[in-house]
Scaffold this motif. Structure first.
Motif, PDB file in Angstrom:
ATOM      1  N   LYS A 119       0.839  -1.205   0.000  1.00  0.00           N
ATOM      2  CA  LYS A 119       0.000   0.000   0.000  1.00  0.00           C
ATOM      3  C   LYS A 119       0.876   1.258   0.000  1.00  0.00           C
ATOM      4  O   LYS A 119       0.601   2.218  -0.733  1.00  0.00           O
ATOM      5  N   GLU A 120       1.937   1.258   0.802  1.00  0.00           N
ATOM      6  CA  GLU A 120       2.856   2.401   0.844  1.00  0.00           C
ATOM      7  C   GLU A 120       3.523   2.620  -0.514  1.00  0.00           C
ATOM      8  O   GLU A 120       3.660   3.754  -0.977  1.00  0.00           O
ATOM      9  N   LEU A 121       3.952   1.534  -1.164  1.00  0.00           N
ATOM     10  CA  LEU A 121       4.609   1.644  -2.464  1.00  0.00           C
ATOM     11  C   LEU A 121       3.661   2.193  -3.528  1.00  0.00           C
ATOM     12  O   LEU A 121       4.059   3.008  -4.370  1.00  0.00           O
ATOM     13  N   SER A 132      -0.331  -3.715 -13.685  1.00  0.00           N
ATOM     14  CA  SER A 132      -1.085  -4.962 -13.530  1.00  0.00           C
ATOM     15  C   SER A 132      -0.652  -5.625 -12.232  1.00  0.00           C
ATOM     16  O   SER A 132       0.332  -5.223 -11.604  1.00  0.00           O
ATOM     17  N   ALA A 133      -1.398  -6.667 -11.829  1.00  0.00           N
ATOM     18  CA  ALA A 133      -1.053  -7.378 -10.604  1.00  0.00           C
ATOM     19  C   ALA A 133      -1.566  -8.810 -10.678  1.00  0.00           C
ATOM     20  O   ALA A 133      -2.524  -9.113 -11.407  1.00  0.00           O
ATOM     21  N   GLN A 134      -0.901  -9.673  -9.927  1.00  0.00           N
ATOM     22  CA  GLN A 134      -1.312 -11.068  -9.802  1.00  0.00           C
ATOM     23  C   GLN A 134      -1.530 -11.365  -8.319  1.00  0.00           C
ATOM     24  O   GLN A 134      -0.654 -11.073  -7.495  1.00  0.00           O
ATOM     25  N   ILE A 135      -2.680 -11.920  -8.003  1.00  0.00           N
ATOM     26  CA  ILE A 135      -3.039 -12.230  -6.621  1.00  0.00           C
ATOM     27  C   ILE A 135      -3.283 -13.726  -6.528  1.00  0.00           C
ATOM     28  O   ILE A 135      -4.093 -14.286  -7.293  1.00  0.00           O
ATOM     29  N   ILE A 231       3.059  -7.115  -8.081  1.00  0.00           N
ATOM     30  CA  ILE A 231       2.590  -5.891  -8.734  1.00  0.00           C
ATOM     31  C   ILE A 231       3.608  -5.428  -9.766  1.00  0.00           C
ATOM     32  O   ILE A 231       4.802  -5.287  -9.462  1.00  0.00           O
ATOM     33  N   ASN A 232       3.145  -5.194 -10.989  1.00  0.00           N
ATOM     34  CA  ASN A 232       3.959  -4.588 -12.033  1.00  0.00           C
ATOM     35  C   ASN A 232       3.661  -3.086 -12.083  1.00  0.00           C
ATOM     36  O   ASN A 232       2.518  -2.685 -12.328  1.00  0.00           O
ATOM     37  N   PHE A 233       4.678  -2.289 -11.801  1.00  0.00           N
ATOM     38  CA  PHE A 233       4.561  -0.834 -11.899  1.00  0.00           C
ATOM     39  C   PHE A 233       5.149  -0.363 -13.230  1.00  0.00           C
ATOM     40  O   PHE A 233       5.752  -1.151 -13.968  1.00  0.00           O
ATOM     41  N   GLU A 234       5.016   0.916 -13.510  1.00  0.00           N
ATOM     42  CA  GLU A 234       5.599   1.486 -14.726  1.00  0.00           C
ATOM     43  C   GLU A 234       7.112   1.312 -14.749  1.00  0.00           C
ATOM     44  O   GLU A 234       7.704   1.063 -15.798  1.00  0.00           O
ATOM     45  N   SER A 235       7.770   1.460 -13.597  1.00  0.00           N
ATOM     46  CA  SER A 235       9.234   1.378 -13.573  1.00  0.00           C
ATOM     47  C   SER A 235       9.756   0.478 -12.461  1.00  0.00           C
ATOM     48  O   SER A 235      10.831   0.708 -11.928  1.00  0.00           O
ATOM     49  N   THR A 249      11.357  -5.853  -3.895  1.00  0.00           N
ATOM     50  CA  THR A 249      11.112  -4.826  -4.917  1.00  0.00           C
ATOM     51  C   THR A 249      12.289  -4.783  -5.880  1.00  0.00           C
ATOM     52  O   THR A 249      13.431  -5.075  -5.507  1.00  0.00           O
ATOM     53  N   ASN A 250      12.000  -4.389  -7.119  1.00  0.00           N
ATOM     54  CA  ASN A 250      13.025  -4.275  -8.149  1.00  0.00           C
ATOM     55  C   ASN A 250      12.777  -2.980  -8.919  1.00  0.00           C
ATOM     56  O   ASN A 250      11.732  -2.818  -9.553  1.00  0.00           O
ATOM     57  N   SER A 251      13.726  -2.041  -8.836  1.00  0.00           N
ATOM     58  CA  SER A 251      13.619  -0.784  -9.575  1.00  0.00           C
ATOM     59  C   SER A 251      14.219  -0.964 -10.963  1.00  0.00           C
ATOM     60  O   SER A 251      15.401  -1.304 -11.099  1.00  0.00           O
TER      61      SER A 251
END
Length: 325
Positions: A119-121, A132-135, A231-235, A249-251
């Motif tokens: 949630k913070e991220l 997108s996300a996988q649960i 969770i897949n973020f833009e970056s 996490t992976n930046s």
């Protein structure tokens, strides 16, 4: 779960009374506590001046208990799912709000450090927007009910509100909390026959929240138990896994990979303790819970849409009006 809640309250010096419709359930350990009363008669129990009613019965009894609370004008903590049918539920929610009563639907996973960190991220946009996300949630039903014949448990019975969809409604609640309320759902809901039960034991669903696509898998089949959100973020990328008890996490910009483990002294009971403190604070200050009946009703409507889509060969179900109560 009822015994767990009793103990959490007793640990905080709160007087607790309990009643159960099942003669098989024992409260002998709790009865040793001076602030605990076990009632054999429900009407007598409800005649006392309580501040809050905890509903921890099988899911099919929840609606009846909510009506009891309304009759007695009691604040309510109800375990998930809020009930087994959405029909008529908005009117129940409206009555609680009209009477100024506070409600909370069991949502202990919101108080787990893993989903809290996700949630913070998301809110910090450290890695940009969610794409997108996988649960995933899976647990062998035979392991889930070790002290009873799982075929006779509520999970195995349609009439009692069982099935993987409702049993794993925590995942649906986390979707609403983390990503927002979905606008549509398409699902495959099956009974594989592997467990010899009436209810669905495997669920796969695709939910859409704006431009975000969420893939959800729930089942009664997996051993060992697993719960995770990716969770897949833009970056970047983030993954919480219950079994390894960490958030990775992976930046994509810096290439930095981080692994955050549970805080010191954190244990499984911690999320229940945090939820109890949160709810007691709501009662003390008269503030609405972030997981009140309206939120529980939305999660139930999504669960029903998943089952409806599954019964219609993955037909896409649109969730019109889901935020109107």
């Amino acid at each position: 779960i009822g015994r767990r809640h009793c103990q959490l309250l007793l640990d905080r010096g709160i007087s607790v009374g309990a009643w159960t419709p099942s003669a098989l359930l024992s409260c002998s350990e709790l009865e040793k506590h001076r602030n605990f009363i076990f009632f054999k008669d429900l009407n007598w129990a409800l005649s006392r001046p309580w501040d809050c009613l905890y509903v921890c019965t099988v899911s099919s009894h929840h609606r009846f208990c909510l009506e009891l609370a309304l009759r007695k004008r009691l604040n309510v903590f109800v375990e998930k799912p809020v009930c087994v049918s959405f029909v008529g539920l908005p009117a129940v929610v409206e009555r609680f709000e009209r009477y100024g009563l506070l409600t909370h639907v069991g949502s202990n996973m919101r108080f787990h450090f893993g989903p809290e960190r996700l949630k913070e991220l998301i809110e910090s946009r450290e890695f940009g927007d969610v794409v997108s996300a996988q649960i995933y949630a899976g647990m062998r039903l035979t392991d889930w009910k070790p002290n009873q014949n799982y075929r006779h448990s509520y999970s195995a019975k349609k009439s009692l509100g069982g099935g993987a969809t409702l049993d794993f409604i925590h995942e649906i609640d986390l979707i609403n909390w983390l990503f927002g309320v979905p606008e549509s759902v398409s699902a495959s809901v099956v009974n594989t026959g592997a467990l010899e039960i009436e209810t669905e034991d495997s669920v796969d669903a695709i939910l859409k929240v704006g431009n975000k696509v969420l893939n959800v898998h729930l089942d009664y089949l997996r051993r060992p138990f697993e719960r995770r959100i990716e969770i897949n973020f833009e970056s970047g990328f983030a993954r919480w896994c219950l079994s390894s008890n960490d958030v990775v996490t992976n930046s994509y910009l810096s290439g930095e990979i981080r692994c955050e483990t549970a805080p010191r002294f954190w244990e499984h009971q911690t999320m229940y303790q945090k939820q109890t403190e949160y709810w007691l604070n709501c009662l003390k200050h008269g503030v609405y819970s972030m997981s009140d009946l309206a939120h529980g009703a939305r999660a139930l409507k999504i669960a029903e849409a998943i089952k409806l889509s599954g019964a219609s060969d993955s037909k896409n179900i649109h969730l019109e009006g889901i935020n109107e109560f």
